[in-house]
Scaffold this motif. Structure first.
Motif, short mmCIF file in Angstrom:
data_model
loop_
_atom_site.label_atom_id
_atom_site.label_comp_id
_atom_site.label_asym_id
_atom_site.label_seq_id
_atom_site.Cartn_x
_atom_site.Cartn_y
_atom_site.Cartn_z
N LYS A 2 48.30 31.81 36.92
CA LYS A 2 47.92 30.41 36.89
C LYS A 2 47.65 29.93 38.32
O LYS A 2 48.54 29.95 39.17
CB LYS A 2 49.02 29.57 36.26
N LYS A 20 44.72 27.44 41.05
CA LYS A 20 43.54 26.61 41.24
C LYS A 20 42.59 27.36 42.17
O LYS A 20 43.03 28.00 43.12
CB LYS A 20 43.92 25.26 41.85
N LYS A 80 39.60 27.27 44.88
CA LYS A 80 38.92 26.44 45.86
C LYS A 80 37.82 27.26 46.51
O LYS A 80 38.08 28.30 47.10
CB LYS A 80 39.90 25.94 46.93
N ARG A 133 34.57 20.84 43.63
CA ARG A 133 35.95 20.49 43.31
C ARG A 133 36.78 21.73 43.03
O ARG A 133 36.25 22.77 42.65
CB ARG A 133 35.99 19.57 42.07
N GLN A 134 38.08 21.58 43.18
CA GLN A 134 38.99 22.66 42.79
C GLN A 134 38.93 22.86 41.28
O GLN A 134 38.75 21.92 40.52
CB GLN A 134 40.42 22.33 43.21
N ILE A 135 39.07 24.11 40.88
CA ILE A 135 38.96 24.47 39.47
C ILE A 135 40.33 24.98 39.00
O ILE A 135 40.89 25.89 39.59
CB ILE A 135 37.90 25.56 39.27
N THR A 136 40.83 24.38 37.95
CA THR A 136 42.15 24.75 37.44
C THR A 136 42.01 25.81 36.35
O THR A 136 41.18 25.69 35.45
CB THR A 136 42.88 23.53 36.86
N SER A 137 42.80 26.85 36.47
CA SER A 137 42.75 27.91 35.46
C SER A 137 43.41 27.44 34.17
O SER A 137 44.18 26.47 34.15
CB SER A 137 43.47 29.16 35.97
N LYS A 138 43.09 28.13 33.09
CA LYS A 138 43.66 27.79 31.79
C LYS A 138 44.28 29.04 31.17
O LYS A 138 43.90 30.17 31.49
CB LYS A 138 42.59 27.21 30.88
N TYR A 176 44.86 34.59 32.29
CA TYR A 176 44.28 33.27 32.56
C TYR A 176 42.78 33.41 32.81
O TYR A 176 42.27 34.52 33.06
CB TYR A 176 44.95 32.62 33.78
N ALA A 226 39.04 30.87 34.20
CA ALA A 226 38.51 29.62 34.73
C ALA A 226 37.00 29.64 34.59
O ALA A 226 36.38 30.71 34.51
CB ALA A 226 38.92 29.44 36.19
#
Length: 635
Positions: free
Chosen positions: A581, A583, A585, A604-609, A618, A620
């Motif tokens: 998990k 983010k 950048k 923008r920063q990308i958040t994993s799922k 995970y 993204a």
């Protein structure tokens, strides 16, 4: 013949080491050395010529007469002729006139150990003292073991001094001028090292320096030995390591050189199947002869000791390793085991690398070796040849072939661009885009790129972005960093006028930033030679011609994700798997407008799922610019 005074720098121990092939500082004994004998200043001469019946020193001090200064042959059957001649000073020109026992051949030879040579096409040696130079690179020398460590960044700028840049009068730059202009440029471009194509004295310009006659003398084309020292010194003072090309594989047959030196096959192997290279029309060293091995290893150590060199890149290693190299059946003889390896050359290379390792801290050696010979960069004590790095020739050819294809066809050649990772950690590889790839009709690197002007420069950026994020270290030939348009011509300067045009300015800016990013990203170099430093995310998306992988350093907080798009198609949404998990950048993008790109980026920063993808827990969704490499830091 009475003007030579009996004198010797050799001890019995020196002679024993020389004859056994274990004397690695022969430059302290052989050659010409200004000294005093009985209070009289002059020059001591020593030369190896075991098949001679007489050796005299001829020069500008005796009107090139062969009758005045005869050397004395040693009594110990070493084949060494020596003597002291009073009054001969620094700067005197000389050669050895050798009267051979073989068919009464008389040859006039340059000194194999001369510290300085005449400017070609003149061929005399010059008595020259190099001990008076005051080095100012003490700081570099104190920490170069850290700068040159194999877990440190290597971004190497390969240079041919004669054609890098010319003066306003279209004349070659001197060592002094290069110490200003070249050093400043390499520093501005953020390269970590410079590699100089051979600077040892060579007679023939079109050989680019790879046909050497003066192994201990920097070429006089650009100035004096001390001025070359100044060039090295300036690189070091500006935190730039210096790599020299070294050629122990072959030498030319010029009359004044090493060939048929004393009327016999002294330095070259007497069997033409081992002693003559038909491709290069040159002679091959006799690695079976102890004195020749001592000559070569002494030469290698000389450049480390006297010129503070940081690395030797050894040319044409494959031609040394194999008896059948570039030979047809019947043109070579197998070794004692019935195989093709040149056992003497193999043992020589091991001994050379071990000697470098034993005598100098913080230096390394690099092999130009194009075959699958095992253990080139494995330590000698573990059965390898002992090189620090090896050029990754397979990567070079596969990559350039891939990039020459129109992007629409790259989907059918995905394996060409991924295959290198199947063997990337079998050796310590350096990725080269060298001078050999921009000559003889191959075109410049930019000239190989397909598409319109924008696509060609974008392809160039993605090529270098992929190269610098691939495991290994990096070497780029001069001109590639600003998109040299024409193929390299050793007779003329690079096309610096191209920097009047925006695409080339942008490319140069890109390269400055790529070098800086590489050096500031530990994940790209700390484990460059270990599979622990690389992890695939996706290698088989041939439909999109996309690669995705992770580069890792010592600290996982510095890991980066690299995504390469080898087509001009913009991908608005692209899913990649991730190991944890995080983010993402975006920290580097070859497509930014400053570099001439389209400016498409992940702002923008990308958040994993928590969604499994690519065998990772995970994932993204990212944007991928056209013909670009994008690097993300995992936060």
């Amino acid at each position: 013949m009475t003007k030579v005074i009996t004198h010797s720098l050799f001890t019995d121990f020196d002679i024993a080491l020389f004859k056994s092939g274990k004397h690695f500082k022969l430059y302290e004994k052989f050659g010409s050395h200004i000294t005093k004998v009985n209070g009289v200043t002059g020059t001591y001469f020593a030369v190896w010529a075991p098949s001679a019946k007489l050796v005299t020193v001829i020069g500008d001090f005796n009107s090139w007469s062969g009758e005045e200064h005869a050397l004395n042959v040693r009594w110990d059957a070493s084949g060494i002729w020596e003597g002291f001649i009073p009054g001969i000073e620094n700067g005197s020109l000389y050669k050895y006139r050798i009267y051979s026992n073989h068919n009464d051949v008389i040859t006039e030879k340059a000194d194999p150990y001369a510290r300085r040579c005449e400017h070609p096409p003149k061929t005399a040696s010059i008595v020259w003292d190099i001990e008076d130079y005051k080095w100012k690179d003490k700081k570099w020398m104190s920490y170069r073991k850290d700068k040159n460590g194999l877990d440190k960044p290597y971004s190497v700028y390969e240079v041919h001094l004669d054609s890098w840049m010319k003066s306003e009068n279209n004349e070659r730059l001197t060592y002094k001028e290069l110490a200003q202009k070249l050093v400043q440029y390499v520093k501005e471009m953020n390269f970590t090292h410079v590699e100089l194509m051979p600077i040892m004295e060579y007679p023939y310009d079109p050989s680019w320096g790879y046909q050497i006659t003066g192994y201990f003398a920097p070429t006089s084309r650009f100035g004096t030995p001390q001025e070359f020292m100044h060039l090295v010194d300036q690189f070091h003072q500006n935190d730039i390591g210096v790599i020299l090309d070294w050629v122990p594989s072959h030498f030319p047959s010029d009359d004044h050189g090493l060939g048929f030196f004393d009327g016999s096959h002294l330095y070259e192997h007497p069997d033409k199947r081992k002693g003559y290279h038909q491709d290069w029309k040159s002679l091959i060293f006799n690695y079976e002869r102890n004195e020749v091995r001592s000559f070569l290893i002494s030469n290698a150590l000389f450049w480390f000791e006297k010129y503070n060199i940081d690395c030797l890149r050894v040319d044409a290693v494959a031609s040394m390793l194999y008896l059948d190299y570039s030979r047809e059946e019947g043109e070579w003889e197998p070794n004692i085991y019935g195989e093709r390896e040149n056992l003497a050359a193999v043992s020589f290379l091991k001994e050379f690398n071990q000697a470098v390792k034993d005598n100098f801290e913080g230096v390394t050696t690099i092999a130009e070796e194009s075959t699958a010979f095992p253990g080139v960069t494995r330590a000698v004590e573990h059965g390898g040849l002992g090189f620090g790095m090896k050029w990754m020739m397979g990567w070079m050819h596969d990559t350039l072939d891939y990039f020459a294809k129109d992007p629409i066809y790259r989907q059918y050649h995905q394996n060409d661009i991924t295959f290198s990772l199947a063997y990337a950690f079998s050796e310590n590889f350096m990725l080269p885009l060298s001078h050999d790839e921009v000559v003889y009709g191959k075109n410049s690197i930019l000239g190989r790129m397909p598409g319109d002007e924008w696509q060609r420069f974008a392809n160039l950026r993605v090529l270098y972005g992929y190269m610098f994020t691939h495991p290994g270290t990096n070497l780029v030939f001069m001109g590639g960093e600003f998109g040299q348009y024409n193929e390299w011509n050793f007779e003329t300067s690079l096309d610096w006028n191209l920097l009047e045009f925006e695409p080339h300015i942008n490319t140069q800016t890109f390269f400055k930033e790529l070098n800086k990013f590489y050096q500031n990203t530990p994940a790209l170099y700390e484990k460059a030679f270990s599979n622990e430093g690389f992890e695939w995310i996706s290698l088989d998306d041939n439909v999109n011609s996309v690669l995705a992988y992770i580069r890792k350093g010592h600290d996982k907080e510095n890991d980066v994700v690299v995504v390469c798009n080898f087509t001009p198609k913009t991908i608005e949404k692209y899913d990649i798997g991730l190991p944890r998990k995080v983010k993402l950048k975006e920290v580097f993008n070859t497509d930014v407008k400053e570099y001439g790109g389209s400016g498409f980026s992940n702002t923008r920063q990308i958040t994993s799922k928590k969604k499994q993808l690519h065998n990772k827990p995970y994932s993204a969704t990212i944007k991928i610019p056209p013909l670009a490499v994008v690097v993300f830091k995992m936060i």
